[in-house]
Design a protein around this motif. Sequence first.
Motif, PDB file in Angstrom:
ATOM      1  N   UNK A 150       0.983  -0.898   0.420  1.00  0.00           N
ATOM      2  CA  UNK A 150       0.042   0.057  -0.174  1.00  0.00           C
ATOM      3  C   UNK A 150       0.720   1.430   0.220  1.00  0.00           C
ATOM      4  N   UNK A 151       1.456   0.900   0.626  1.00  0.00           N
ATOM      5  CA  UNK A 151       2.676   2.215   0.793  1.00  0.00           C
ATOM      6  C   UNK A 151       3.420   2.533  -0.767  1.00  0.00           C
ATOM      7  N   UNK A 152       3.640   1.631  -0.837  1.00  0.00           N
ATOM      8  CA  UNK A 152       4.254   1.341  -2.287  1.00  0.00           C
ATOM      9  C   UNK A 152       3.504   2.498  -3.268  1.00  0.00           C
ATOM     10  N   UNK A 153       2.179   1.656  -3.735  1.00  0.00           N
ATOM     11  CA  UNK A 153       1.039   2.387  -4.425  1.00  0.00           C
ATOM     12  C   UNK A 153       1.066   4.067  -4.340  1.00  0.00           C
ATOM     13  N   UNK A 154       1.026   3.997  -2.626  1.00  0.00           N
ATOM     14  CA  UNK A 154       1.085   5.397  -2.509  1.00  0.00           C
ATOM     15  C   UNK A 154       2.177   6.471  -3.228  1.00  0.00           C
ATOM     16  N   UNK A 155       3.219   5.534  -2.755  1.00  0.00           N
ATOM     17  CA  UNK A 155       4.112   6.097  -3.431  1.00  0.00           C
ATOM     18  C   UNK A 155       4.288   6.724  -4.798  1.00  0.00           C
ATOM     19  N   UNK A 156       4.153   5.417  -5.350  1.00  0.00           N
ATOM     20  CA  UNK A 156       4.467   5.715  -6.951  1.00  0.00           C
ATOM     21  C   UNK A 156       2.916   6.994  -7.633  1.00  0.00           C
ATOM     22  N   UNK A 157       1.888   6.944  -6.863  1.00  0.00           N
ATOM     23  CA  UNK A 157       0.396   7.351  -6.805  1.00  0.00           C
ATOM     24  C   UNK A 157       1.010   9.462  -6.739  1.00  0.00           C
ATOM     25  N   UNK A 158       1.959   9.256  -5.621  1.00  0.00           N
ATOM     26  CA  UNK A 158       1.854  10.662  -5.211  1.00  0.00           C
ATOM     27  C   UNK A 158       3.333  11.564  -6.258  1.00  0.00           C
ATOM     28  N   UNK A 159       4.168  10.412  -6.752  1.00  0.00           N
ATOM     29  CA  UNK A 159       5.058  10.746  -7.767  1.00  0.00           C
ATOM     30  C   UNK A 159       5.012  11.221  -9.330  1.00  0.00           C
ATOM     31  N   UNK A 160       3.682   9.686  -9.981  1.00  0.00           N
ATOM     32  CA  UNK A 160       2.966  10.640 -10.778  1.00  0.00           C
ATOM     33  C   UNK A 160       1.994  12.183 -10.314  1.00  0.00           C
ATOM     34  N   UNK A 161       1.038  11.799  -9.576  1.00  0.00           N
ATOM     35  CA  UNK A 161       0.419  13.526  -9.361  1.00  0.00           C
ATOM     36  C   UNK A 161       1.668  14.613  -9.526  1.00  0.00           C
ATOM     37  N   UNK A 162       2.806  14.529  -8.975  1.00  0.00           N
ATOM     38  CA  UNK A 162       4.216  15.026  -8.836  1.00  0.00           C
ATOM     39  C   UNK A 162       4.579  15.675 -10.163  1.00  0.00           C
ATOM     40  N   UNK A 163       4.702  14.203 -11.045  1.00  0.00           N
ATOM     41  CA  UNK A 163       4.935  14.648 -12.266  1.00  0.00           C
ATOM     42  C   UNK A 163       3.512  15.531 -13.088  1.00  0.00           C
ATOM     43  N   UNK A 164       2.821  15.211 -12.719  1.00  0.00           N
ATOM     44  CA  UNK A 164       1.723  15.587 -13.579  1.00  0.00           C
ATOM     45  C   UNK A 164       1.238  17.213 -13.641  1.00  0.00           C
ATOM     46  N   UNK A 165       1.990  17.418 -12.269  1.00  0.00           N
ATOM     47  CA  UNK A 165       1.241  18.891 -11.190  1.00  0.00           C
ATOM     48  C   UNK A 165       3.030  19.829 -12.707  1.00  0.00           C
ATOM     49  N   UNK A 166       4.411  19.518 -12.397  1.00  0.00           N
ATOM     50  CA  UNK A 166       5.172  20.328 -12.761  1.00  0.00           C
ATOM     51  C   UNK A 166       5.341  19.850 -14.648  1.00  0.00           C
ATOM     52  N   UNK A 167       4.821  19.062 -15.304  1.00  0.00           N
ATOM     53  CA  UNK A 167       5.119  19.132 -16.666  1.00  0.00           C
ATOM     54  C   UNK A 167       4.075  18.325 -17.351  1.00  0.00           C
ATOM     55  N   UNK A 168       2.565  18.996 -16.489  1.00  0.00           N
ATOM     56  CA  UNK A 168       1.447  18.784 -17.256  1.00  0.00           C
ATOM     57  C   UNK A 168       0.777  16.605 -17.500  1.00  0.00           C
ATOM     58  N   UNK A 169      -0.154  17.019 -17.963  1.00  0.00           N
ATOM     59  CA  UNK A 169      -0.211  15.626 -18.320  1.00  0.00           C
ATOM     60  C   UNK A 169      -0.204  14.880 -19.197  1.00  0.00           C
ATOM     61  N   UNK A 170       0.329  13.511 -19.194  1.00  0.00           N
ATOM     62  CA  UNK A 170       1.099  13.123 -19.840  1.00  0.00           C
ATOM     63  C   UNK A 170      -0.046  12.587 -21.448  1.00  0.00           C
TER      64      UNK A 170
END
Length: 170
Positions: free
Chosen positions: A150-170
Amino acid sequence: MLNRSARLARRVALTILGVAVLGLGVAMLALPGPGFLVVALGFFILSLEYEWARHRFEQARQKAADLADQAAANAFSTAFTIVFGIGMIAAGIAWIVVDTLPASSPWSGGSLIFSGLVVLSTMFVSLWQARQAREAGLPTPAELIEQRERDEAREHAEAREHAERTTGPA
């Protein structure tokens, strides 16, 4: 000179034995038997001589422990694993005793018996560890695995959200 030769002979012998056990473990991933445990044993043997194998041994050992803990966490899986282990032992005895079975021999029967004993001992150790954890008021190994996933899935989701905020949606 003799010491150097002895070290080389030891290295060669451990390499051959480790690769053979590792190959058997890989085959057991598809065939009946405790594949991850035998793979871990092969990496353990190789880790006596090779640094790269120490890391692989730890990964294989952790995977085998994770699978055993997850099986011990579910009553149906536990019952199935115990019945499977007993069945392997019974089949091994049959392969030794009944000459008309295909590939009947003490070697094939013995390998089935050994595999059944490994399956049962792994399950009983996992059940014992889970019981010890519950009695101590600690999370069981299976609960720790679930929390880590669960922690790893949450970290991946947070990293993906951060990437989308900084670079825009994929």
